[in-house]
Scaffold this active site. Structure first.
Site, PDB file in Angstrom:
ATOM      1  N   ASP A 129       2.419  -3.610   2.074  1.00 46.94           N
ATOM      2  CA  ASP A 129       2.394  -2.314   2.757  1.00 46.94           C
ATOM      3  C   ASP A 129       3.731  -2.047   3.455  1.00 46.94           C
ATOM      4  O   ASP A 129       4.500  -2.970   3.741  1.00 46.94           O
ATOM      5  CB  ASP A 129       1.259  -2.311   3.778  1.00 46.94           C
ATOM      6  CG  ASP A 129       0.675  -0.930   3.995  1.00 46.94           C
ATOM      7  OD1 ASP A 129       1.363   0.064   3.690  1.00 46.94           O
ATOM      8  OD2 ASP A 129      -0.473  -0.840   4.463  1.00 46.94           O
ATOM      9  N   GLU A 173       8.927   0.420   2.514  1.00 45.72           N
ATOM     10  CA  GLU A 173      10.046   1.359   2.341  1.00 45.72           C
ATOM     11  C   GLU A 173      11.414   0.789   2.781  1.00 45.72           C
ATOM     12  O   GLU A 173      12.408   1.126   2.106  1.00 45.72           O
ATOM     13  CB  GLU A 173       9.749   2.661   3.114  1.00 45.72           C
ATOM     14  CG  GLU A 173       8.595   3.439   2.575  1.00 45.72           C
ATOM     15  CD  GLU A 173       7.230   2.902   3.019  1.00 45.72           C
ATOM     16  OE1 GLU A 173       6.228   3.252   2.387  1.00 45.72           O
ATOM     17  OE2 GLU A 173       7.191   2.118   3.985  1.00 45.72           O
ATOM     18  N   ASP A 176      -0.206   7.101   2.318  1.00 46.48           N
ATOM     19  CA  ASP A 176      -1.278   7.586   3.203  1.00 46.48           C
ATOM     20  C   ASP A 176      -1.423   9.098   3.096  1.00 46.48           C
ATOM     21  O   ASP A 176      -1.169   9.852   4.045  1.00 46.48           O
ATOM     22  CB  ASP A 176      -0.974   7.163   4.637  1.00 46.48           C
ATOM     23  CG  ASP A 176      -0.929   5.655   4.790  1.00 46.48           C
ATOM     24  OD1 ASP A 176      -1.536   4.956   3.961  1.00 46.48           O
ATOM     25  OD2 ASP A 176      -0.287   5.169   5.732  1.00 46.48           O
TER      26      ASP A 176
END
Length: 950
Positions: free
Chosen positions: A555, A558, A632
């Site tokens: 998760d 980035e 998300d």
């Protein structure tokens, strides 16, 4: 005296810039170097072309006199091509010729064009030269910002660039910023309908299209609602009461897009209960098409000249989204502008910016710009069709692995299972209800609250992690666990990284606290360091791997050190990297992080397939057995629709495994609060039904999100149509597993793309170039998601190269037409192309159960082939040729199905099996759920067979 003049002239020559005669070029072992006599430091001075294959040419350019030899993060090809090509000067061009392709380099301007051997242009750099450079220095390191521009004919279309959320499909004439963020995944690879691709080998923030950044509204003359110049009227109302104005002021910019600029909101306004309106007029200095970008959280509408140009959109307060629109405006004319905004939280974000017009010819060219690199580096990749272009991309960046078969089944997740009993109990309920499932997911925060990054379990909630994993395995399922590259500063793992200089320390220096409990200080490790990657895996191996966990959920890759920061601070938070400034290496973190786990696990057990799911991605990700999900996203119909084009474009970016949170992740409060029998509860169920139907036909099928819980029985009781429909599509996914797993095999052996734009298979039909809400799932099934509330029909375009059969009833529709088709609550329109051969297995509960006997549906109207692929499902023996294929071929004229002799073998292979063969044609429609006694049965023992279907 003469001697002194000679010495002086020689000295002057040495101190002068090197000027190479324009007619000269250098032939090197794998290509050419052309040196140019350029007077401007902003232009390319040295250009190198290298032959990778006959269809792939690498182009490197610099304003310096020498090409640097640098190691690429994204490429893996073993060698360049040393023979089988030629180079010569012809007039004002140096011509590099391979067996299929010619590349022309102008010795005057450096302009490049690529053609076939007959001279037909495939890709042409902007005439006069399309390369430009600008020096940049960051943190003491020098480099260049640069732009490459190519000509583009009017009928060209562009796809790829990763996954973005503005519901754009064909990027021709559009702009896209390429950076990584939650819900935004940037991959600098573009595919043209002209059967070529450009892979841009750069890791910094980049832009496709217009290289300029969007700027604030003060580029216009602004007038308030009373016509006074100087700004728009901003009206703040407390408690969403339209008659209770708390504050009215003029604002010349609407830039509340990050944690710094939101400080410019008026003091004393509680945004959690406010409504805001900006209204007035904008007056441009020039006429033309202005392109706007709206950055929003909460509920937002935009009106321009009294027309609704942005219908209501919503995002949760902490996770804003961007949406683009354009408008033709007239110079010196006042245009009405109104923005209605309902924030949906105490901290919320809003912004509206614009780009002034550029000439149409400029806007529609193919343009790529990057903020920082040592030199320009890209790959021209051609093929006879998009599949060959994407295959070329994988030749350069690495093959896609075959995912473990269980990964192709259904996954259940939620944010989050809080205890061991909860996750195991949920899985047991799936088994008790006989809802097929293969993977259940343990999301974040299973660790002690103060120990993020410890890779330990909080004992009161997870008393026996090994027992939990064993219980899940005993239920014939797998477990994936969330592992972040994030560490609280008090953990031993943080200290291990910090002692080596492998932590990003800005967040710690600034004492940034996250959102957990009172907030804790931590940061991310530097994945650009090879040794740091090894340590990251070692920590996972020591603490998590021995539990027998099956897959890793990476998760915030980035990396997202802190939400909603401005770009300069984002760079500060994730740098400097081991390789250099984060400005230069901004986009490739997820690739480096995936390498850490892939290499680590394969080093531990080379007989267990790696599986990674990451929230970000980059070119080359496919080689690390890694899938990406769309982050998300919101639970809105418009967000569901945006996933269709996002998923197609991501797949066309060369990475074949993509997925999304079925139902969306961030939930509107009206759904959280919805009572049984309410309109909001009805809409919530229908949204999940339509999303589940769509989700069953993307490469990976998974449900995830915030409350309300996403298990079928938590969405609706088992007597409800929503439950029954979602169960049907889950079961259908498993019935189609022989087809789906074959596509996984093709992804490795044939560089296949599972989720396919219509243009990949029907490019000659120009009508498909802009269709981004239908797609092919493999070459046989056309998927038509329903993305409007209460819609019971939808428009479908049927490509003209073939006829189409309804999957459910077998009814035929001729190609080359658009029709409004039925889309009842319980069915999503799906069509099978004529000539298809579709294998369907018996119903199973998970992929460990065999589907030996198959129904084979043959769709008349064209000849067709299908090659069934099978292997050992969970290991890497397929790399050692342990797999089998069975080729089915259909002759439509004779109505004969031929089954070839089986090729290959593997441990556990079914040596004998039964095939029931059904012919579907216009006179005998048949759906896959309809009983029929008209079929042929063959007992197949691996020998070739021929079956007449007359």
């Amino acid at each position: 005296m003469r001697k002194h003049k000679v010495v002086l002239l020689f000295f002057v020559f040495l101190t002068m810039p090197i000027v190479v005669l324009a007619a000269s070029f250098q032939k090197i072992s794998d290509g050419i170097i052309v040196s140019l006599n350029q007077s401007s430091s902003t232009k390319a001075r040295t250009i190198r072309l290298q032959v990778i294959t006959d269809n792939i040419i690498r182009v490197t350019a610099t304003p310096l006199t020498k090409i640097q030899e640098t190691k690429s993060l994204i490429t893996t090809y073993a060698d360049t091509k040393k023979t089988g090509w030629s180079a010569k000067q012809s007039g004002n061009f140096v011509v590099l010729t391979t067996a299929t392709t010619k590349a022309f380099v102008s010795i005057k301007t450096g302009e490049i064009r690529f053609t076939d051997l007959q001279g037909n242009i495939i890709l042409q750099e902007q005439r006069g030269g399309g390369k430009s450079f600008k020096p940049i220095e960051v943190e003491g390191k020098s480099g260049f910002s640069f732009r490459q521009v190519f000509e583009s004919p009017a009928d060209e279309a562009f796809y790829g660039l990763g996954q973005h959320q503005s519901d754009e499909f064909n990027y021709k004439g559009k702009n896209e910023e390429l950076f990584q963020y939650n819900t935004k995944v940037s991959i600098p690879f573009i595919v043209s309908n002209k059967n070529y691709g450009v892979l841009w080998d750069n890791y910094s923030m980049s832009r496709f299209g217009d290289p300029r950044p969007y700027t604030n509204l003060d580029q216009f003359k602004l007038y308030d609602k009373n016509g006074k110049e100087g700004g728009l009227t901003a009206t703040y109302r407390q408690n969403k009461n339209l008659n209770q104005v708390s504050l009215e002021r003029r604002e010349s910019v609407i830039d509340y897009e990050n944690i710094q600029t939101i400080k410019n909101f008026p003091k004393g306004i509680n945004l959690a209960n406010a409504s805001v309106t900006w209204e007035g007029e904008i007056q441009p200095k020039e006429s033309g098409v202005f392109r706007f970008i709206l950055y929003y959280a909460g509920y937002t509408k935009v009106y321009l000249d009294d027309s609704l140009v942005v219908a209501e959109r919503w995002r949760t307060a902490w996770n804003p989204n961007s949406y683009k629109f354009s408008a033709k405006l007239s110079a010196n004319k006042k245009h009405k502008l109104r923005i209605d905004w309902l924030p949906d939280g105490g901290v919320s974000y809003m912004g509206l910016k614009a780009l002034s017009p550029v000439p149409e010819a400029e806007q529609t060219r193919l343009s790529l710009w990057s903020e920082m690199g040592q030199q320009m580096d890209y790959y021209f990749i051609r093929g006879n069709n998009p599949d060959e272009v994407i295959s070329g991309y994988r030749q350069v960046t690495g093959k896609a692995s075959i995912m473990p078969k269980w990964a192709m089944g259904f996954w259940q997740s939620r944010e989050r299972y809080k205890t061991q009993a909860e996750i195991v109990g949920t899985l047991k309920e799936f088994r008790n209800r006989q809802i097929p499932i293969d993977n259940i997911v343990l999301d974040w925060n299973y660790w002690p609250e103060t120990e993020w990054g410890s890779h330990e379990f909080e004992k009161s909630r997870f008393p026996n992690p090994k027992g939990m994993v064993d219980s899940i395995h005993a239920l014939d399922a797998r477990i994936m666990i969330s592992v972040w590259p994030k560490f609280y500063h008090n953990t031993e793992h943080f200290k291990e990284f910090e002692s080596k200089g492998w932590m990003y320390m800005q967040a710690v220096k600034d004492s940034i606290r996250d959102w957990v409990g009172p907030g804790y200080v931590g940061s991310f490790y530097d994945a650009y360091s090879a040794d740091a990657r090894k340590l990251f895996w070692k920590q996972m191996k020591d603490h998590l791997y021995p539990l027998g966990l099956d897959a890793w959920w990476m998760d915030a890759s980035e990396p997202n050190v802190r939400d909603c920061t401005d770009m300069p601070y984002r760079k500060a938070l994730c740098g400097p990297t081991a390789l250099g400034p984060s400005t230069e290496y901004f986009n490739a973190y997820a690739l480096m992080n995936a390498e850490a786990i892939y290499d680590g696990q394969r080093g531990e057990d080379n007989n267990k397939r790696v599986f990674l799911l990451t929230r970000s991605g980059f070119s080359g990700l496919q080689r690390y057995s890694t899938a990406t999900w769309s982050g998300d996203i919101a639970t809105r119909w418009e967000d569901m629709k945006a996933q269709i084009s996002a998923g197609i474009n991501f797949s066309m970016s060369g990475v074949p495994y993509w997925t999304m949170d079925n139902g969306g992740f961030c939930v509107e409060r009206r759904y959280e609060m919805a009572k049984e029998g309410s309109a909001d509860r009805d809409e919530w169920r229908e949204l999940n039904v339509r999303w589940h139907q769509f989700g069953a036909f993307v490469p990976l099928f998974r449900t995830h999100g915030q409350f309300p819980y996403r298990e079928l029985w938590n969405i609706a009781p088992d007597t409800h149509p929503a439950y029954k429909t979602m169960l049907y599509y889950t079961q259908l996914r498993y019935r189609l597993m022989p087809y789906i797993y074959t596509m996984a095999g093709m992804g490795y052996f044939n560089d296949f793309t599972i989720m396919r734009a219509l243009m990949m298979d029907f490019a000659a039909d120009k009508n498909v170039l802009n269709i981004g809400d239908q797609y092919m799932f493999g070459k046989e099934l056309m998927i038509c998601p329903v993305y409007k509330y209460k819609a019971r029909t939808r428009d479908v375009y049927f490509p003209k190269q073939t006829g189409w059969y309804n999957l459910y009833d077998g009814k035929y529709t001729a190609g080359g037409q658009k029709q409004t088709v039925d889309a009842p609550y319980d069915r999503m329109p799906i069509y099978v192309a004529a000539g298809s051969i579709l294998p369907i297995g018996q119903q199973i509960q998970n992929t460990t159960q065999a589907q030996t006997d198959l129904k084979i549906y043959v769709y008349a109207g064209r000849n067709g082939t299908f090659t069934l692929y099978e292997d050992e499902n969970v290991n890497y023996n397929y790399e050692k040729n342990a797999y089998s294929t069975i080729e089915f071929s259909y002759n439509d004229k004779d109505k004969v199905l031929n089954i070839a002799a089986r090729k290959g073998s593997f441990k556990g292979m079914a040596k004998e099996r039964n095939f029931q063969i059904f012919l579907v044609d216009q006179t005998k429609p048949l759906g896959i759920d309809q009983p029929s006694k008209e079929f042929k049965t063959i007992h197949y023992d691996g020998s070739k067979a021929s079956i007449s279907l007359k």
